[in-house]
Design a protein around this motif. Structure first.
Motif, PDB file in Angstrom:
ATOM      1  N   VAL A   1      77.256 -11.932 -81.273  1.00 20.36           N
ATOM      2  CA  VAL A   1      76.591 -10.774 -81.508  1.00 20.36           C
ATOM      3  C   VAL A   1      77.110 -10.118 -82.838  1.00 20.36           C
ATOM      4  O   VAL A   1      78.316 -10.384 -82.969  1.00 20.36           O
TER       5      VAL A   1
ATOM      6  N   SER B   1      68.241  -2.735 -81.438  1.00 23.27           N
ATOM      7  CA  SER B   1      67.794  -4.116 -82.180  1.00 23.27           C
ATOM      8  C   SER B   1      66.494  -3.762 -82.652  1.00 23.27           C
ATOM      9  O   SER B   1      65.793  -3.176 -82.306  1.00 23.27           O
ATOM     10  N   ASN B   2      66.180  -4.636 -83.912  1.00 20.80           N
ATOM     11  CA  ASN B   2      64.851  -4.264 -84.578  1.00 20.80           C
ATOM     12  C   ASN B   2      63.784  -4.979 -84.206  1.00 20.80           C
ATOM     13  O   ASN B   2      62.762  -4.295 -83.879  1.00 20.80           O
TER      14      ASN B   2
ATOM     15  N   ARG C   1      61.988  -3.583 -81.128  1.00 19.22           N
ATOM     16  CA  ARG C   1      62.989  -2.394 -81.412  1.00 19.22           C
ATOM     17  C   ARG C   1      63.361  -2.177 -79.858  1.00 19.22           C
ATOM     18  O   ARG C   1      62.193  -1.981 -78.967  1.00 19.22           O
TER      19      ARG C   1
ATOM     20  N   LEU D   1      69.962 -10.823 -74.867  1.00 27.11           N
ATOM     21  CA  LEU D   1      70.638 -10.747 -76.187  1.00 27.11           C
ATOM     22  C   LEU D   1      71.267 -12.100 -76.162  1.00 27.11           C
ATOM     23  O   LEU D   1      72.360 -12.443 -77.098  1.00 27.11           O
TER      24      LEU D   1
ATOM     25  N   ALA E   1      72.602 -12.106 -80.772  1.00 25.48           N
ATOM     26  CA  ALA E   1      71.705 -11.055 -81.137  1.00 25.48           C
ATOM     27  C   ALA E   1      72.224 -10.149 -82.304  1.00 25.48           C
ATOM     28  O   ALA E   1      73.318 -10.222 -82.882  1.00 25.48           O
ATOM     29  N   SER E   2      71.274  -9.307 -82.806  1.00 28.18           N
ATOM     30  CA  SER E   2      71.707  -8.538 -84.209  1.00 28.18           C
ATOM     31  C   SER E   2      71.363  -7.068 -83.926  1.00 28.18           C
ATOM     32  O   SER E   2      70.114  -6.706 -83.491  1.00 28.18           O
ATOM     33  N   LEU E   3      72.358  -6.329 -83.813  1.00 30.14           N
ATOM     34  CA  LEU E   3      72.131  -4.907 -83.438  1.00 30.14           C
ATOM     35  C   LEU E   3      72.696  -4.094 -84.556  1.00 30.14           C
ATOM     36  O   LEU E   3      73.877  -4.376 -85.191  1.00 30.14           O
TER      37      LEU E   3
END
Length: 472
Positions: A398, A440-441, A444, A461, A465-467
């Motif tokens: 993450v 998250s993009n 979204r 995720l 995951a990129s948050l």
């Protein structure tokens, strides 16, 4: 036992007579009974002596009225009106002491005037009430039941004399005799800065009628007297007229005199006119008296004017002083109010300063306490996460990006709940706010309260995951 000299002195003091021989004769006629002699002298019906003196023979008495026993005039200076001594004119002036009964008689006029005013006011009120039907009713034959309050005896005698004079000799041209007692007429002359013209009327004297008709009622003489004098007349049959005839030592009639007030209940006798006189003779005598008395009257008027000016000046000075005092008091009041205002503002500013200082101290304490609580929470949350797992098929990578651009990265077991991601962010202490969301993009997705209990794998995720943190 009271001796003869004491009786004579006492009789003189009571009656105002100055002639010692006349006092002795009166006392001898009453067998030296002092009380009986005084009672007879002061009674309202004058003794026969006054009537007998009307027939003349008073030349020696007339001469004695202008000079004293040693041949000298009784006074060459007098006080009028007040206490300023003024040099008398060339006439032989004589001071006459007024009887006490004449002086005190004027007091009754004051009480009578007050009573007259009350009667008049009562009459107006009664008439007004009668007009609206609330009156107390009328007396017999429609006459009002109200009775006029009588005036003083002296004023009543004066008004009776004026009425009789007008009835007998006409009212068109005559001296304007005033209906007041002698003392009130004297005070009137003082107030008007005029001499007092005195006429003593002897009704039974053979020369009286011709003198009144031909001289006193002469148009020129009457106009001159009314212009220059205050006039008072009295009948010797009346009490005050008889007493004034004794005070002025009238020994021959018709009798006129010119007097002016001095001090200590005395008058200055300026001129005696005894026996019948023509209008021309009277005018000459009266003009001479006016001419020789003018300096005294003028000085009296100037003195009175000076007193009025001094009084007005004092009043103006007092008013200016009061105004200045009030202005000083107003300025002092303003100064006190300004000082009190400044003190209140200073006290208010000090109160606010203390409140702000206390608030800052309280905020600092609360910040310290809050930071301590947050540090404890972060520590507890970091401990709840446990050690970071090694890479593996069941481990999720993450990446968290913060609003300030900072990035943090960590590995989590894929089976743990999304809540652990929030605990991780909180444990870092990078945020100064407590309300935020992890988003998250692509796609979204906001991992809000409804997904906190979902595992990372179930939330999509895993494996990575990129948050980013979005502040609420």
């Amino acid at each position: 036992m009271v001796d003869v000299a004491d009786k004579i002195a006492y009789f003189q003091a009571i009656t105002g007579l100055e002639d010692v021989d006349l006092c002795t004769e009166i006392l001898q006629a009453h067998d030296w009974d002092l009380e009986l002699a005084i009672s007879t002298f002061t009674s309202s019906n004058p003794p026969e002596r006054a009537a007998n003196d009307d027939e003349g023979g008073g030349e020696s008495a007339s001469h004695s009225n202008s000079t004293s026993r040693d041949g000298q005039t009784s006074v060459d200076r007098l006080d009028y009106p007040g206490n300023a001594a003024v040099q008398g004119p060339g006439l032989a002036w004589k001071l006459i002491t007024l009887p006490y009964s004449v002086i005190s008689g004027s007091i009754g006029l004051i009480s009578g005037a007050v009573g007259l005013g009350l009667w008049a006011a009562g009459g107006v009120l009664s008439y007004s009430l009668g007009m609206i039907g609330l009156g107390s009713g009328s007396g017999r034959n429609g006459e009002s039941s109200a009775r006029l309050v009588s005036v003083s005896a002296a004023a009543s005698e004066a008004m009776e004399f004026v009425s009789c004079f007008e009835r007998d000799y006409g009212s068109v041209m005559k001296p304007n005799f005033i209906g007041e007692g002698f003392m009130d007429a004297l005070q009137r002359s003082r107030g008007e800065f005029k001499l007092l013209f005195v006429y003593l009327h002897s009704p039974d004297h053979p020369d009286t009628q011709s003198f009144c008709e031909g001289t006193l009622c002469n148009e020129v003489l009457a106009a001159f007297v009314n212009e220059n004098f205050v006039s008072w007349g009295g009948s010797i049959r009346a009490s005050e007229g008889f007493k004034m005839s004794n005070s002025l030592k009238a020994s021959r009639f018709p009798f006129c005199a010119v007097v002016m007030p001095t001090t200590n209940q005395r008058i200055a006798l300026l001129q005696q006119i005894e026996g019948p006189k023509s209008p021309e003779e009277m005018l000459v005598m009266l003009q001479r008296v006016i001419e020789e008395s003018n300096p005294v009257l003028l000085q009296a008027r100037l003195d009175a004017e000076e007193r009025r000016n001094n009084t007005r000046l004092r009043e103006e000075q007092d008013a200016a002083y009061r105004a200045a005092l009030e202005a000083d008091q107003a300025r002092e009041r303003q100064r006190r109010e300004e000082q009190e205002r400044l003190e209140r503002e200073a006290a208010e500013a000090e109160r606010k300063r203390k409140e702000e200082e206390e608030a800052r101290e309280r905020e600092a304490r609360e910040a310290v306490e809050r930071e301590a609580v947050l540090a404890k929470i972060r520590q507890e949350k970091a401990l709840s996460l446990g050690a970071e797992p090694e890479k593996g098929p069941n481990v999720t990578q993450v990446l968290v990006r913060f609003p300030n651009g900072e990035r943090k990265e960590r590995r989590f077991h894929s089976t743990i709940a999304v809540q652990s991601l929030y605990d991780y962010v909180d444990s870092l202490g990078c945020l100064e706010v407590e309300s935020y969301s992890l988003v998250s993009n692509f796609p979204r997705v906001t991992y809000g309260p409804d997904k906190l209990s979902v595992s990372l794998k179930e939330a999509g995720l895993h494996p990575q995951a990129s948050l980013f943190v979005e502040l609420n």
